[in-house]
Design an enzyme around this catalytic site. Sequence first.
Site, PDB file in Angstrom:
ATOM      1  N   LYS A   8       0.863  -1.181   0.000  1.00 48.53           N
ATOM      2  CA  LYS A   8       0.000   0.000   0.000  1.00 48.53           C
ATOM      3  C   LYS A   8       0.891   1.219   0.000  1.00 48.53           C
ATOM      4  CE  LYS A   8      -4.485   0.769   0.320  1.00 48.53           C
ATOM      5  NZ  LYS A   8      -5.518  -0.225  -0.057  1.00 48.53           N
TER       6      LYS A   8
HETATM    7  N1  GLU Z   1      -7.206  -0.148  -3.287  1.00 50.56           N
HETATM    8  C1  GLU Z   1      -7.981  -1.339  -3.544  1.00 50.56           C
HETATM    9  C2  GLU Z   1      -8.004  -2.214  -2.311  1.00 50.56           C
HETATM   10  O1  GLU Z   1      -7.804  -1.771  -1.213  1.00 50.56           O
HETATM   11  C3  GLU Z   1      -7.527  -2.050  -4.797  1.00 50.56           C
HETATM   12  C4  GLU Z   1      -6.136  -2.558  -4.798  1.00 50.56           C
HETATM   13  C5  GLU Z   1      -5.671  -3.105  -6.140  1.00 50.56           C
HETATM   14  O2  GLU Z   1      -6.459  -3.219  -7.069  1.00 50.56           O
HETATM   15  O3  GLU Z   1      -4.478  -3.391  -6.216  1.00 50.56           O
HETATM   16  O4  GLU Z   1      -8.297  -3.380  -2.390  1.00 50.56           O
END
Ligand code: GLU
Length: 419
Positions: free
Chosen positions: A110
């Site tokens: 993240k």
């Molecule tokens: N931000 C989204 C999540 O928390 C998508 C992450 C992604 O597609 O890599 O799942």
Amino acid sequence: MAQQDVFELAKKLFYRYAEPLNLDARYPGCDILRRLTTPDRSVECRLTFQRDDGTMQVSRAYRVQFNDDRGPYKGGIRFHPIVDLSETKALAFWMYLKTAVVDIPFGGAKGGVAVDYESLSLAEKERVTKRYALVLRDELGPGKDIPAPDVNTSQREMTWILDAWRMIHGRYERGVVTGKPISMGGSHGRRGATGRGVVITIAEAAKDMNLELPGATAAVQGFGNVGSTVARLLHEAGVRVVGVNDVGGAIVNADGLDIPALLEHVQAGKPLAQFPRGEQIDRDELLVMDVDILVPAALENAITAANAPRVKAHLIAEGANGPVAPDAVDILTGRATRVIPDILCNAGGVTVSYFEWVQNRQEFYWPEQRVNEELRRVMVGAYRDVADLAAREKITLREAAYRIATERVAEAAVRRGVQ
Ligand code: GLU
């Protein structure tokens, strides 16, 4: 968030759920629990960008690569004032558990920038985003770490990152980010995928609870990409969406809000709470409305020990990451509220991100129907695995999801051997 150290709380919950798995006994000498709760790499850096008036602004930028035992790091980027290292670690931690629950070949990461992104001009936003790609250029890559949209980021930001990548490395590498627009190599169905996945899990849980969706009532907290898609799809399924909110306020209508009209209202740039066919209520009252289904689809810690005793919904679907604070988890369990945990409920987004990455590798693109069918297959399969384990072991869906994910990652980690 920062005050209560969200990552420490997330780890505590993980340890509790991992205990019955006896991992240290099954994998002696591997220090496996510590391995699964320690990020592989946390990068925190200075991000300086130029404001339109020529002055410089310094912000903090983060990327936490938590675990890649099952595949490249994967996870979104959020631009929000509350972003900090602890929050980013917690979100990256949940990300690797999420990819494991739905069994797609990724790890978890993240990232984010602590910035009041919404107040910036379009040109400033582009500079922040491209700067982010530049300062983290050695961390990202299609076989290494693949960002995607998260809070306040969308197709637009993913295109900027793709473009920055092309400028830095001198070549196209579409799979460096997912959540791109179709014209830039995005996948059909990606934009609505998180919300679609949430509604698929709600439909499965409703079957288990003998709850008929047509005529059931729902409240949706947050009207961004996830919340608005959930509201639309629930409405299409015949659910009466009686309340929604966003940062500016909440709007309710006991007969069910006219969601298509509300979407038009919001798309026209008007404040959600000023939708004429509904009544305004206090924003936070939405969470304790008397509804069958509650979908928190905004930020972490929406439901805490303070408001959990007043939550009336029978089913909570965690569209956001971490919307039920750890101190509220047992309160809801005690009240027999069924909670579809975030690492399962909102995994549709990263699942279609995986499909996008696959399509980019092949440069062969699927029609939307195929994407939605594959998404349904993955989400229904994951939901059933979790719900069956929960029923067999008499544990919550959250505990079952954690067990499945933890087992999968532990097995992969041990197979990799000494590092
Ligand atoms: N931000 C989204 C999540 O928390 C998508 C992450 C992604 O597609 O890599 O799942």
